[in-house]
Design a protein around this motif. Structure first.
Motif, mmCIF file in Angstrom:
data_model
loop_
_atom_site.group_PDB
_atom_site.id
_atom_site.type_symbol
_atom_site.label_atom_id
_atom_site.label_comp_id
_atom_site.label_asym_id
_atom_site.label_seq_id
_atom_site.Cartn_x
_atom_site.Cartn_y
_atom_site.Cartn_z
ATOM 1 N N ALA A 17 0.713 -1.138 -0.087
ATOM 2 C CA ALA A 17 -0.032 -0.206 0.054
ATOM 3 C C ALA A 17 0.607 1.366 -0.192
ATOM 4 O O ALA A 17 1.920 1.150 0.718
ATOM 5 C CB ALA A 17 -0.875 -0.057 1.142
ATOM 6 N N TYR A 18 0.597 2.158 -0.839
ATOM 7 C CA TYR A 18 1.229 3.265 -0.872
ATOM 8 C C TYR A 18 0.350 4.652 -0.784
ATOM 9 O O TYR A 18 -0.818 4.545 -1.423
ATOM 10 C CB TYR A 18 1.954 3.434 -2.215
ATOM 11 C CG TYR A 18 3.570 3.022 -2.100
ATOM 12 C CD1 TYR A 18 4.680 3.650 -2.171
ATOM 13 C CD2 TYR A 18 3.486 1.399 -2.045
ATOM 14 C CE1 TYR A 18 5.826 3.259 -2.381
ATOM 15 C CE2 TYR A 18 4.712 1.134 -2.149
ATOM 16 C CZ TYR A 18 5.865 1.798 -2.110
ATOM 17 O OH TYR A 18 7.167 1.217 -2.127
ATOM 18 N N ALA A 19 0.676 5.553 -0.203
ATOM 19 C CA ALA A 19 -0.084 6.832 -0.165
ATOM 20 C C ALA A 19 0.680 8.150 -0.457
ATOM 21 O O ALA A 19 1.969 8.270 0.257
ATOM 22 C CB ALA A 19 -0.832 7.084 1.232
ATOM 23 N N ASP A 20 0.280 8.945 -1.339
ATOM 24 C CA ASP A 20 1.117 10.277 -1.826
ATOM 25 C C ASP A 20 2.631 9.620 -2.405
ATOM 26 O O ASP A 20 3.354 10.330 -2.158
ATOM 27 C CB ASP A 20 1.347 11.140 -0.546
ATOM 28 C CG ASP A 20 -0.008 11.921 -0.230
ATOM 29 O OD1 ASP A 20 -0.949 11.885 -1.178
ATOM 30 O OD2 ASP A 20 0.222 12.555 0.835
ATOM 31 N N GLY A 21 2.594 8.468 -2.862
ATOM 32 C CA GLY A 21 3.933 7.828 -3.178
ATOM 33 C C GLY A 21 4.794 7.506 -2.381
ATOM 34 O O GLY A 21 5.900 6.974 -2.526
ATOM 35 N N GLU A 22 4.304 7.243 -0.982
ATOM 36 C CA GLU A 22 4.983 6.842 0.123
ATOM 37 C C GLU A 22 4.683 5.646 0.756
ATOM 38 O O GLU A 22 3.338 5.323 0.650
ATOM 39 C CB GLU A 22 5.288 7.730 1.145
ATOM 40 C CG GLU A 22 5.564 9.315 0.916
ATOM 41 C CD GLU A 22 6.971 9.079 0.593
ATOM 42 O OE1 GLU A 22 7.789 8.615 1.291
ATOM 43 O OE2 GLU A 22 7.310 9.600 -0.821
ATOM 44 N N THR A 23 5.550 4.626 1.017
ATOM 45 C CA THR A 23 5.022 3.396 1.595
ATOM 46 C C THR A 23 4.215 3.616 2.737
ATOM 47 O O THR A 23 4.516 4.105 3.778
ATOM 48 C CB THR A 23 6.140 2.209 1.598
ATOM 49 O OG1 THR A 23 5.774 0.998 2.059
ATOM 50 C CG2 THR A 23 7.223 2.799 2.750
#
Length: 303
Positions: free
Chosen positions: A277-283
């Motif tokens: 899962a990634y959010a804003d391109g961050e893990t």
């Protein structure tokens, strides 16, 4: 009382672009505020420490000069400390800045931001928040939470040193196509439970990820809801045919794609292995993951 601002510079953003233009950006911003401190950090920990110090001295606006990773860190700080956020994009993706209508050129963005600072222009936006889980408080996200194929692409793209910009994601997509398989997924939404074989799930607070891909074209960060795009059990050939449409939003018409809107979402995937899962391109680890849309969680300085 005057306007106290800080310019957080992430020197590595855009392969060093942020460091090269920091002085020019500061020169454009300084006349629009009463105080402008320069915060230059080479690690997340150092950046957070500098932000906390600035906040202790009465920070009103945090301006981030960098890419989506830098913006993500700025969002965490500003949402937790009730500080307004300004963006000057200088990374490879710049998806949050794109969603705000910020000019792609950093110096033009600085001029636009300076005018907004002078006029007091503000926008109040929703943010996504991840369930804290056992590790503590969950992260905020401003753009897209993704899991499945697109998260695997994000992980591979982050590891690539060439090429730069959106083409890096194209290379990562081709590499992941060889290994990725759809799997059973369960989505818990406001309206009930959806079970299906899926290739990816994208949860949009704003439309873009991956350097300008409008994966959730209708997402707006002021309606209190996520726009969710789900690609079902698409094989490699189907994905190859579907992928070109991602950059125009035409993917929504594909029969393997479905969309929904919800305030909360829990994503569960077959755990062999767990989906990234990634959010804003961050893990953000792996599934299961729970996200909630939090209304009016962030103030931004933007037209």
């Amino acid at each position: 009382m005057g306007l106290n601002a800080a310019l957080a510079v992430h020197p590595a953003s855009g392969h060093g672009a942020a460091a090269r233009i920091a002085d020019a950006v500061a020169e454009r911003l300084r006349p629009a505020v009463d105080r402008l401190d320069l915060l230059t950090a080479t690690s997340v920990e150092e950046s957070r420490a500098l932000m906390r110090s600035a906040h202790a001295e009465g920070l009103d606006v945090l301006i981030v000069l960098g890419g989506d990773g830098a913006a993500h860190q700025g969002v965490q700080f500003c949402a937790d400390h009730d500080v307004a956020l300004g963006l000057v994009p200088s990374g490879t993706g710049n998806d949050f800045a794109r969603a705000l209508g910020t000019p792609a050129d950093a110096l033009a963005a600085a001029d636009t931001l300076a005018e907004a600072l002078r006029t007091g222009t503000r926008r109040v936006l929703d943010l996504g928040r991840l369930d804290p889980g056992p590790a503590g408080q969950g992260a905020w996200f401003a753009t897209v939470l993704c899991s499945g194929f697109d998260a695997a692409v994000n992980a591979r793209a982050n590891a690539l040193r060439w090429p730069s910009g959106p083409r890096r994601y194209d290379v990562a997509i081709l590499a992941e196509l060889a290994a990725f398989r759809p799997r059973p997924v369960t989505l818990h939404t406001d309206d009930g439970v959806l079970e299906l074989d899926a290739t990816l799930v994208a949860v949009g607070n704003t439309p873009y990820y991956g350097g300008g891909v409008p994966i959730c074209p209708g997402a707006t960060p002021d309606d209190g809801l996520f726009d969710v795009t789900v690609i079902g059990a698409a094989g490699r050939l189907q994905l190859l045919r579907l992928l070109p449409g991602l950059r125009t939003g035409a993917h929504l018409a594909h029969p393997a794609v479905q969309t929904l809107r919800t305030r909360t979402l829990r994503i569960e995937a077959d755990a062999n292995p767990a989906w990234p899962a990634y959010a804003d391109g961050e893990t953000q680890g792996h599934t299961p993951v729970i996200a909630t849309c939090v209304p009016r969680a962030l103030t931004v300085v933007a037209p």
